[in-house]
Design a protein around this motif. Structure first.
Motif, short mmCIF file in Angstrom:
data_model
loop_
_atom_site.label_atom_id
_atom_site.label_comp_id
_atom_site.label_asym_id
_atom_site.label_seq_id
_atom_site.Cartn_x
_atom_site.Cartn_y
_atom_site.Cartn_z
N GLY A 58 66.06 23.45 63.26
CA GLY A 58 67.29 22.98 62.62
C GLY A 58 68.05 24.06 61.86
N SER A 59 67.44 25.24 61.71
CA SER A 59 68.15 26.30 60.99
C SER A 59 68.96 27.12 61.98
CB SER A 59 67.17 27.20 60.23
OG SER A 59 66.27 27.83 61.09
N GLU A 60 70.19 27.45 61.58
CA GLU A 60 71.02 28.35 62.39
C GLU A 60 70.65 29.80 62.09
OE1 GLU A 60 75.22 27.70 62.33
OE2 GLU A 60 75.01 25.59 62.88
N HIS A 61 70.31 30.06 60.84
CA HIS A 61 69.87 31.38 60.41
C HIS A 61 68.66 31.20 59.51
CE1 HIS A 61 73.64 33.09 61.84
NE2 HIS A 61 74.27 32.14 61.18
N HIS A 62 67.65 32.03 59.73
CA HIS A 62 66.45 31.97 58.89
C HIS A 62 65.96 33.40 58.69
CE1 HIS A 62 62.30 29.95 58.04
NE2 HIS A 62 62.63 30.84 57.12
N TYR A 63 66.13 33.89 57.48
CA TYR A 63 65.73 35.24 57.12
C TYR A 63 64.67 35.19 56.03
CZ TYR A 63 69.58 36.87 59.92
OH TYR A 63 70.40 37.12 60.98
N VAL A 64 63.92 36.26 55.92
CA VAL A 64 62.91 36.37 54.88
C VAL A 64 63.26 37.59 54.04
CG1 VAL A 64 60.44 36.58 54.41
CG2 VAL A 64 61.21 35.35 56.44
N VAL A 65 63.26 37.40 52.72
CA VAL A 65 63.54 38.46 51.76
C VAL A 65 62.21 38.84 51.12
CG1 VAL A 65 64.82 39.08 49.68
CG2 VAL A 65 65.85 37.52 51.36
N VAL A 66 61.85 40.12 51.24
CA VAL A 66 60.50 40.55 50.89
C VAL A 66 60.53 41.72 49.91
CG1 VAL A 66 58.31 41.35 51.86
CG2 VAL A 66 59.82 39.92 53.24
N PRO A 67 59.72 41.63 48.83
CA PRO A 67 59.60 42.80 47.96
C PRO A 67 58.78 43.88 48.65
CG PRO A 67 58.07 41.10 47.25
CD PRO A 67 58.89 40.51 48.38
N PHE A 123 60.78 35.28 49.94
CA PHE A 123 61.79 34.23 49.86
C PHE A 123 62.28 33.91 51.26
CE2 PHE A 123 61.97 36.20 45.73
CZ PHE A 123 62.32 35.20 44.85
N HIS A 124 62.54 32.63 51.50
CA HIS A 124 63.18 32.20 52.74
C HIS A 124 64.65 31.95 52.43
CE1 HIS A 124 59.59 31.37 55.30
NE2 HIS A 124 59.03 31.43 54.11
N PHE A 125 65.53 32.47 53.27
CA PHE A 125 66.97 32.26 53.15
C PHE A 125 67.40 31.55 54.43
CE2 PHE A 125 71.43 33.18 53.41
CZ PHE A 125 71.88 33.28 52.10
#
Length: 134
Positions: A58-67, A123-125
């Motif tokens: 269902g996500s059009e965009h799914h990115y992960v923000v990582v330290p 983090f999931h964006f």
């Protein structure tokens, strides 16, 4: 790693390769397979952004923000890291995706309770599409 939270056989296969190599995917130390190293699309001093290899349905965009530092809990983020996250990383994602609405959540702490597969803060964006009429 927590194999109980995986969503596909390919995810399990990649995690097994990482486990065998004794490395953390988010620390950018992969196994011999190229697919076990994140594909970075944006990075700054403390954080990087990578597409989620196993996006949520269902996500059009799914990115992960990582330290870049190997953190396990949100409370370990230092002030300079937090500033960069909120002043550089999130604004870049919004602009890059032309996102007027998005969801963001964090995987932090004990994976048994977070649904995470990798024991590294991230983090999931997510950007979904317009809600469909019934």
């Amino acid at each position: 790693m927590n194999f109980g939270n995986t969503r596909s056989m390919e995810q399990i296969r990649r995690m097994e390769a990482l486990k065998k190599a004794g490395v953390c995917y988010f620390c950018r130390k992969g196994s011999e397979e190229k697919v076990t190293t994140p594909h970075i699309i944006y990075e700054k001093e403390f954080w990087y952004v990578t597409p989620n290899n196993f996006p949520y349905e269902g996500s059009e965009h799914h990115y992960v923000v990582v330290p870049k530092r190997h953190l396990k809990d949100l409370v370990e983020i230092l002030p300079d890291e937090a500033i960069e996250l909120f002043e550089k990383i999130i604004p870049w994602l919004k602009k890059h995706l032309k996102a007027t609405g998005y969801s963001m959540f964090v995987r932090s702490g004990n994976m048994k309770f977070t649904g995470a597969t990798i024991d590294h803060l991230h983090f999931h964006f997510l950007v979904g599409g317009p809600k469909k009429k019934m």
